[in-house]
Enzyme design. Structure first.
Site, PDB file in Angstrom:
ATOM      1  N   MET A   1      -3.744  -6.946   6.415  1.00  0.00           N
ATOM      2  CA  MET A   1      -3.301  -5.713   7.131  1.00  0.00           C
ATOM      3  C   MET A   1      -4.123  -5.374   8.400  1.00  0.00           C
ATOM      4  O   MET A   1      -3.474  -5.116   9.395  1.00  0.00           O
ATOM      5  CB  MET A   1      -3.339  -4.395   6.010  1.00  0.00           C
TER       6      MET A   1
ATOM      7  N   ALA B   1     -11.224  -8.266   5.762  1.00  0.00           N
ATOM      8  CA  ALA B   1     -10.465  -9.425   6.544  1.00  0.00           C
ATOM      9  C   ALA B   1      -9.413  -9.654   5.873  1.00  0.00           C
ATOM     10  O   ALA B   1      -8.815 -10.699   5.998  1.00  0.00           O
ATOM     11  CB  ALA B   1     -11.468 -10.702   6.811  1.00  0.00           C
TER      12      ALA B   1
ATOM     13  N   SER C   1      11.057   2.745   4.649  1.00  0.00           N
ATOM     14  CA  SER C   1       9.628   2.445   4.992  1.00  0.00           C
ATOM     15  C   SER C   1       9.110   3.897   5.650  1.00  0.00           C
ATOM     16  O   SER C   1       9.965   4.668   6.230  1.00  0.00           O
ATOM     17  CB  SER C   1       9.209   1.355   5.844  1.00  0.00           C
TER      18      SER C   1
ATOM     19  N   HIS D   1      19.144   0.640  -2.767  1.00  0.00           N
ATOM     20  CA  HIS D   1      17.878   0.760  -2.669  1.00  0.00           C
ATOM     21  C   HIS D   1      16.894  -0.297  -2.128  1.00  0.00           C
ATOM     22  O   HIS D   1      16.132  -0.373  -1.051  1.00  0.00           O
ATOM     23  CB  HIS D   1      17.043   1.229  -3.839  1.00  0.00           C
TER      24      HIS D   1
ATOM     25  N   GLU E   1       9.639  -1.176  10.720  1.00  0.00           N
ATOM     26  CA  GLU E   1       8.712  -2.120  10.813  1.00  0.00           C
ATOM     27  C   GLU E   1       9.006  -3.372  10.317  1.00  0.00           C
ATOM     28  O   GLU E   1      10.190  -3.572   9.533  1.00  0.00           O
ATOM     29  CB  GLU E   1       7.451  -1.354   9.992  1.00  0.00           C
TER      30      GLU E   1
ATOM     31  N   CYS F   1       0.794  -1.060  -0.108  1.00  0.00           N
ATOM     32  CA  CYS F   1      -0.021  -0.015   0.026  1.00  0.00           C
ATOM     33  C   CYS F   1       0.850   1.346  -0.027  1.00  0.00           C
ATOM     34  O   CYS F   1       0.393   2.251  -0.331  1.00  0.00           O
ATOM     35  CB  CYS F   1      -1.052   0.101   1.078  1.00  0.00           C
TER      36      CYS F   1
ATOM     37  N   ARG G   1       4.107   1.292  -1.555  1.00  0.00           N
ATOM     38  CA  ARG G   1       4.936   1.542  -2.609  1.00  0.00           C
ATOM     39  C   ARG G   1       4.584   0.453  -3.745  1.00  0.00           C
ATOM     40  O   ARG G   1       4.043  -0.636  -3.467  1.00  0.00           O
ATOM     41  CB  ARG G   1       6.297   1.219  -2.228  1.00  0.00           C
TER      42      ARG G   1
END
Lengths: 423, 276
Positions: A194, A191, A110, A100, A115, A52, A54
């Site tokens: 994430m 559901a 991020s 990268h 994370e 979501c 990248r």
């Protein structure tokens, strides 16, 4: 290999607003985009990461091909005019691309540094690409390396100590609104994975109840079971909103599913009890104007970015260490890549010598009447001669003293030993 | 001699409150537990000094020191301090002390500027109703001041959460829910005292002036304040007014309190305005 390069193109939360990312042609699914990528002329290996935050494309391609423009067109589809591509797109080549990729896998790039989620997403993306046989020797090695770099960073720095991605940010915010989460109810709309992650954290904070609302009830029930919660269908959404305190929305719906005018009467029914909406879906599920209502707090994933800034200074120190590891590993990988052209040449050289030995031995041994021990001795001698002859050219190839001239050395040896048309 | 001790005692009150503010301020920036403990001890000391000063002034003048501007404000600061400390004993609200100690210090500064002379008590005030009526009224102001500070904190925090720009206050302010709760608790206590203050005043008025109520500006404004708070409490229970609206009401209500205390005396006058 000399004419191939590693190319990384992408958009992320830093370069491209959510509104544009929602429109991307390659934003959804893996299978079809990967097929399309493989179809590009000059593209030898490819891989696609789509989260979501990248969308990144990594390819090994011929240097002369018009691959970059091709991929950009594929990525943006019709949503962005070609001349505007460069406003959003970043392109890295070779060493920069490797660097990268490692920055991404270690979560240094991020939204929320430290994370752990991104590594899982990376692995899943790789699984898709590998299943479709899109990756080859270079990307296989590179991606595996990126996983191990991420692990190394995680174990050698404290980067993950205070942040666990969006879920962490959501919990932080919820605590600022509600203080204590123990008597709060959580409603998951959709559901997805994430939502599951975010809910896991909230349950870890001891929320009272979890309700899952989903289009397909069976999936909702599966998820609800995990949290000892209950499952409802999407039709019951409005009545559920009267009970919920924290709502996490992550459906794959193309449009907004909850509008401001829907929520207004619900707030009256709730007697203005505060409600916290977290919209982690791309495209967004919830009307951005919800935030204008009193006692309603709406955060989409871009907003969550800011929450995390608060803990940034602590993590920045760890990020410096992590960056050093990334630099180190990127250099190591580069030298592997340089050697890559050497390794097959040496193999080809050895193979050629072995074949010559075998042919000549067979020819000689069948003419002579020798005992098995004598045969063995002659075989041994032949192999010794060939390997001693090869020792010098091989060590010449492996020699690190003039790294820049690897390509020339490889060419020379290949020409001298007539290895040109093999490989 | 008495005058000198009284003067020094007030300077000590001012100094202690200033120190409390400084330590709470440092705590606000650094967020170190140890500094908060020191700040709290200093604030308690300041509260004790305030009490001593009021007692001393009582001995000095022979009546409850709550008539002149200086006395009223010191009493106000005293009631804010002890309202906070009594509250603090029940439960903590993160960094509330910083805001309270700031308010207390500002009040004491105003008191320091006001004349400290001891005037003979006006004949109408020579009654044991004076400490009861004025004391209760000012104690209610103390709790309403807590609600005001909570309201300001709520609005600051709410602004950061809504605008999603997280500045200096975000980590330092408590959760919205705890501030809303604080608002509702302080208001409930403050409102009860305010009501009692108006009732006792009315009874005293009957004795002193012959009627329970005669629309003196101070009485009118007290009633306006009372209605503002009554409306807010009513709305909270009937329509679920909470959060931002309640916080704004707490601020407006407190503005009305301040106007009743000062604005009426200086702008509108009336027979209630003894403190000149």
């Amino acid at each position: 290999m000399p004419s191939d390069m590693i190319l990384l193109l992408g958009v992320n939360h830093k370069t491209t607003p959510l509104a544009v990312r929602e429109q991307l042609a390659l934003g959804n699914g893996y299978e079809q985009p990967l097929h399309a990528l493989r179809g590009i002329a000059g593209c030898k290996e490819c891989y696609l990461l789509s989260t979501c935050n990248r969308v990144e494309i990594l390819v090994v391609a011929q240097e002369d091909a018009q691959v970059e423009a091709h991929i950009a067109r594929l990525l943006f589809g019709d949503s962005v005019a070609p001349e505007k591509h460069q406003d959003y797109l970043y392109i890295y080549r070779n060493d920069a691309a490797i660097h990268h990729l490692f920055m991404v896998s270690t979560s240094l790039d991020s939204m929320i540094v430290g994370e752990a989620q991104i590594l899982g997403q990376l692995k899943e993306a790789y699984r898709h690409a590998a299943e479709l046989k899109c990756t080859g020797p270079v990307l296989n090695k590179l991606l595996h390396k990126s996983f191990s770099v991420a692990k190394r960073v995680r174990s050698e720095t404290l980067i993950g100590a205070s942040a666990v991605s969006i879920s962490y940010a959501a919990v932080e915010l919820a605590k600022k609104i509600f203080g204590n989460l123990q008597d709060k109810n959580v409603l998951l709309i959709g559901a997805g994975e994430m939502a599951e992650l975010a809910a896991e954290h909230l349950v870890g904070q001891g929320v009272r109840k979890v309700v899952v609302a989903n289009r397909t009830l069976s999936r909702a029930m599966d998820l609800a079971k995990r949290f000892n919660g209950s499952a409802v269908s999407l039709d019951e959404l409005f009545s559920q909103l009267e009970q919920a305190d924290i709502v996490i929305s992550s459906t794959g719906a193309p449009n907004i599913i909850l509008h401001k005018q829907d929520v207004k009467p619900i707030m009256r029914a709730r007697r203005n009890e505060p409600i916290f909406f977290i919209d982690i879906a791309v495209p967004r599920d919830l009307d951005p104007e919800l935030n204008d209502l009193d006692n309603v707090y709406l955060y989409d994933i871009d907003d969550l970015h800011n929450v995390v800034e608060i803990n940034k200074s602590e993590r920045d120190k760890e990020a410096i260490k992590a960056r050093r590891i990334v630099d180190e590993e990127a250099l190591k990988f580069l030298s592997w890549l340089d050697n890559l052209s050497v390794v097959p040449t040496i193999a080809a050289l050895r193979k050629k010598a072995d074949t010559i030995c075998q042919v000549e031995l067979e020819r000689t041994l069948c003419r002579l009447q020798l005992s098995p021990e004598e045969q063995k001795a002659i075989e041994k001698m032949a192999l010794a001669i060939s390997s001693r002859l090869l020792h010098d050219p091989v060590s010449f190839l492996k020699n690190d003293s003039c790294k820049e001239q690897h390509d020339i050395k490889v060419e020379m040896i290949r020409a001298a030993f007539n290895l040109m048309d093999k490989n | 001699m008495m005058g000198e001790i009284s003067y020094l005692l007030f300077q000590a009150v001012l100094a202690a409150s200033c120190m409390a503010l400084v330590f709470y301020g440092v705590f606000f920036v650094k967020q170190k537990e140890k500094i908060r403990t020191i700040a709290r001890l200093i604030l308690i000391a300041a509260g004790v000094l305030q009490t001593l000063y009021i007692l001393f002034r009582y001995l000095q003048s022979g009546y409850t020191p709550i008539t002149s501007q200086h006395e009223t404000i010191v009493f106000f600061a005293w009631s804010v301090t002890w309202a906070y400390l009594s509250f603090r004993w029940r439960y903590t609200v993160k960094n509330f002390g910083t805001f309270i100690s700031l308010l207390v210090f500002i009040l004491l500064l105003i008191a320091a500027i006001a004349s400290r002379s001891i005037n003979p008590l006006a004949p109408a005030l020579q009654s044991w109703w004076l400490p009861i009526h004025a004391g209760i009224a000012v104690i209610s102001y103390g709790f309403l001041a807590l609600a005001f500070c909570g309201g300001i904190m709520y609005l600051l925090q709410e602004y950061e959460l809504k605008s999603k720009r997280f500045g200096y206050f975000f980590t330092r302010l408590p959760s919205l829910e705890s501030l809303d709760q604080l608002n509702s608790h302080c208001l409930a206590i403050g409102f009860v005292f305010l009501t009692l203050g108006i009732i006792t005043g009315s009874i005293w008025a009957r004795q002193a002036w012959g009627t329970y109520w005669h629309w003196d500006p101070k009485e009118t404004w007290s009633l306006i304040t009372w209605f503002l708070y009554a409306a807010q409490i009513h709305q909270r229970f009937s329509a679920g007014w909470r959060g931002k609206r309640a916080a704004i009401m707490a601020v407006i209500g407190f503005a009305s309190v301040l106007f009743t205390l000062w604005g009426v005396t200086y702008l509108l006058g009336g027979i209630h305005s003894y403190a000149q």
